[in-house]
Design a protein around this motif. Structure first.
Motif, short mmCIF file in Angstrom:
data_model
loop_
_atom_site.label_atom_id
_atom_site.label_comp_id
_atom_site.label_asym_id
_atom_site.label_seq_id
_atom_site.Cartn_x
_atom_site.Cartn_y
_atom_site.Cartn_z
N GLU A 168 8.52 -0.95 -5.67
CA GLU A 168 8.15 -2.10 -4.83
C GLU A 168 8.79 -3.39 -5.37
OE1 GLU A 168 6.03 -0.02 -6.30
OE2 GLU A 168 4.20 -1.03 -6.99
N GLU A 169 8.96 -3.47 -6.71
CA GLU A 169 9.64 -4.65 -7.26
C GLU A 169 11.11 -4.68 -6.82
OE1 GLU A 169 7.42 -5.55 -11.49
OE2 GLU A 169 8.65 -3.74 -11.39
N ILE A 170 11.71 -3.51 -6.80
CA ILE A 170 13.12 -3.41 -6.40
C ILE A 170 13.28 -3.75 -4.92
CG2 ILE A 170 15.01 -1.76 -6.09
CD1 ILE A 170 13.94 -0.41 -8.70
N SER A 226 0.82 -1.23 0.00
CA SER A 226 0.00 0.00 0.00
C SER A 226 0.85 1.27 0.00
CB SER A 226 -0.93 -0.01 1.22
OG SER A 226 -0.15 0.04 2.41
N HIS A 227 2.16 1.14 -0.10
CA HIS A 227 3.06 2.31 -0.08
C HIS A 227 2.78 3.19 1.14
CE1 HIS A 227 5.09 2.47 -4.22
NE2 HIS A 227 4.46 1.32 -4.18
N LEU A 276 12.27 5.05 0.22
CA LEU A 276 13.28 4.06 0.62
C LEU A 276 14.19 3.73 -0.56
CD1 LEU A 276 13.84 2.56 3.30
CD2 LEU A 276 12.74 0.59 2.30
N VAL A 277 13.59 3.62 -1.76
CA VAL A 277 14.38 3.23 -2.93
C VAL A 277 15.09 4.44 -3.55
CG1 VAL A 277 14.20 2.29 -5.29
CG2 VAL A 277 12.93 1.21 -3.41
N HIS A 278 14.43 5.57 -3.59
CA HIS A 278 14.98 6.71 -4.34
C HIS A 278 15.64 7.79 -3.48
CE1 HIS A 278 12.19 5.67 -7.94
NE2 HIS A 278 13.37 5.13 -8.08
#
Ligand SMILES: [Zn+2]
Length: 495
Positions: free
Chosen positions: A363-365, A16-17, A413-415
């Motif tokens: 989310e895939e990463i 759900s981000h 978190l990823v970027h």
């Protein structure tokens, strides 16, 4: 069994981000229960205050080399083949102390940057030893990190492995590189067997695996010996496959087929097999890997630094390959930062083309860097914060600048995250980083040890450095020549 309850923190929800407030009950080394604030806890449970923290599952590094941590930043414009040529210079002459120290540096960096487990392809020349593997394993055990310790082995040297390279060297250099010969494969298999039979660590924390380094560097008999050893003891197999264009062009010359179909014909592929890099895999290779349930550790920072190109991760996912994410060694990525690996994984998927729907989603990463890597490492019940999973939890400081304000925690978190917000880290229910310090490690003392050892190794490896200097221009022109030969796919950023 010891119980702990973590209260006041926000738990990352990838689907759900979002990051709702949650309490987490930890029993022993695992998560017992997750619930809204005010979760009932047994009497006597230790209380952990996570107010102002974002909690996410520990990142798992799908591919690294502990020996690289003492040589970070040594090279700059190195291709993979120049890095391999530099190997004796930058990792030669190591004694047990240096093997331990190099591993400890990497383990501390990974923990401080939110990574709770790694697949370590450690190397010893000319063959692995039980003492060397024990030193590497002890470093992970000392800081309380999970690790797969996979001796990286070969029976063919780099100079023998690349068709035509040995002949391109003048006779004097041929003689010099002959002393880089590896042990006969029977010796190495016997040593690996001894390592596995003497294994003393709990395999849920630190486990052995077998890493025939690069198919071209391993005879077929050796590859099959590694396969039988691994399958006989329930261990993982890990190899650098189609990392560079030099490798795939050489593979066609030597085997008459792609490296992936070659190792498939030797019976190596399976759910226990991890391909490192896989930049130059074609559709048929990816289909084979997907059909066998194999993994690819995508190491985008290393692929970029060494000029190997951009892996087609979207296509891998379409063929059902289990995607993991790794940093690679600190001598070919210059850090052990999984947040950066995730961000680079995102960016390089974007530069593959304008079809934005094919770019990797954050989310895939994140799933690849947690569950995907955990699967490649062979750690069951790791990579998620859910009841029944291991309590491997990273606590980020939401007061850190990366999180002001919190908009979309998965994207951030990823970027946005770079590791600087990591406040504390729990592995298996035990706090191993507290208030930005690795528990039980004095970084000042570690730095002094590293300085002393680096100076010593510089002296020891002076002849190896001189050999590299004589080889650089020859390897540096011969290998790019191979890479200019036609191949049916292109993974370079430009033609
Ligand atoms: Zn590697």
């Amino acid at each position: 069994m010891e119980t702990k309850v973590i209260r006041g923190g926000r738990l990352l929800d990838i689907t759900s981000h979002s990051a709702p407030y949650c309490d987490i009950l930890v029993r022993g080394d695992s998560i017992a229960e997750i619930g809204p604030p005010g979760l009932a806890s047994p009497e006597g449970a230790a209380q952990i205050d996570a107010t102002g923290r974002l909690m996410h599952a520990g990142l798992m590094n799908g591919h690294t080399h502990s020996h690289g941590n003492l040589s970070k930043g040594t090279g700059d414009r190195w291709t993979l083949e120049l890095l391999l040529t530099a190997g004796p210079w930058i990792t030669g002459g190591r004694q047990t102390e240096e093997k331990y120290l190099s591993t400890l540096i990497g383990a501390c960096e990974m923990l401080l940057k939110g990574c709770t487990g790694c697949y370590d392809l450690m190397v010893e020349f000319p063959t692995p030893s039980t003492e060397g593997v024990a030193a590497v394993s002890k470093a992970y055990a000392d800081v309380g990190m999970r690790a797969v310790v996979a001796p990286m082995v070969a029976d063919i040297s780099f100079f023998e492995a690349i068709p035509g390279l040995m002949d391109a060297l003048p006779p004097a250099l041929q003689k010099d590189v002959e002393r880089l010969r590896l042990a006969p494969y029977e010796t190495t298999l016997a040593n690996l067997e001894a390592v596995v039979k003497g294994w003393s660590y709990d395999r849920e924390a630190i486990r052995p695996a077998v890493a025939p380094t690069i198919p071209l560097h391993c005879s077929d008999d050796f590859m099959m010996g590694c396969r039988d050893l691994a399958r006989g003891h329930g261990l993982g197999l890990h190899s650098h496959v189609s990392e560079s264009k030099v490798q795939v062009v050489s593979g066609l010359k030597v085997y008459g087929k792609t490296l992936t179909s070659h190792i498939d014909s030797l019976g190596l592929l399976g759910p226990d097999f991890t391909v490192a890099h896989g930049v130059w895999l074609d559709d048929d290779d990816m289909r084979l890997l997907g059909d066998h349930g194999a993994s690819v550790s995508h190491n985008p920072g290393s692929n970029a630094l060494l000029g190997n190109g951009i892996a087609d991760t979207r296509r891998m996912l379409e063929f059902g390959v289990n995607l993991a994410i790794g940093t690679d060694g600190a001598s070919c990525c210059d850090h052990q930062n999984m947040y950066e690996s995730m961000r680079v994984a995102s960016y390089v998927s974007h530069v593959r083309g304008p079809e934005w729907q094919r770019w990797l989603k954050p989310e895939e990463i994140l799933r690849a860097a947690t569950e995907g890597s955990a699967k490649a490492l062979g750690f069951e019940r790791c990579g998620r914060i859910e009841p029944g999973y291991k309590a491997d939890i990273v606590f980020l400081d939401l007061g850190a600048i990366n999180w002001i304000p919190v908009n979309d925690p998965v994207n951030q978190l990823v970027h946005t995250e770079d590791g600087s917000s990591v406040h504390s880290v729990m592995v298996g229910g035990r706090m191993v980083v507290e208030n930005r310090r690795v528990v039980g490690v004095d970084l000042v003392a570690l730095a002094a040890d590293a300085e002393r050892v680096a100076e010593k190794l510089k002296g020891v490896n002076t002849p190896n450095r001189a050999l590299y200097d004589r080889l650089e221009s020859i390897v540096g022109s011969f290998c790019p020549g191979l890479a200019r030969q036609p191949f049916h796919i292109n993974r370079f950023g430009a033609h």
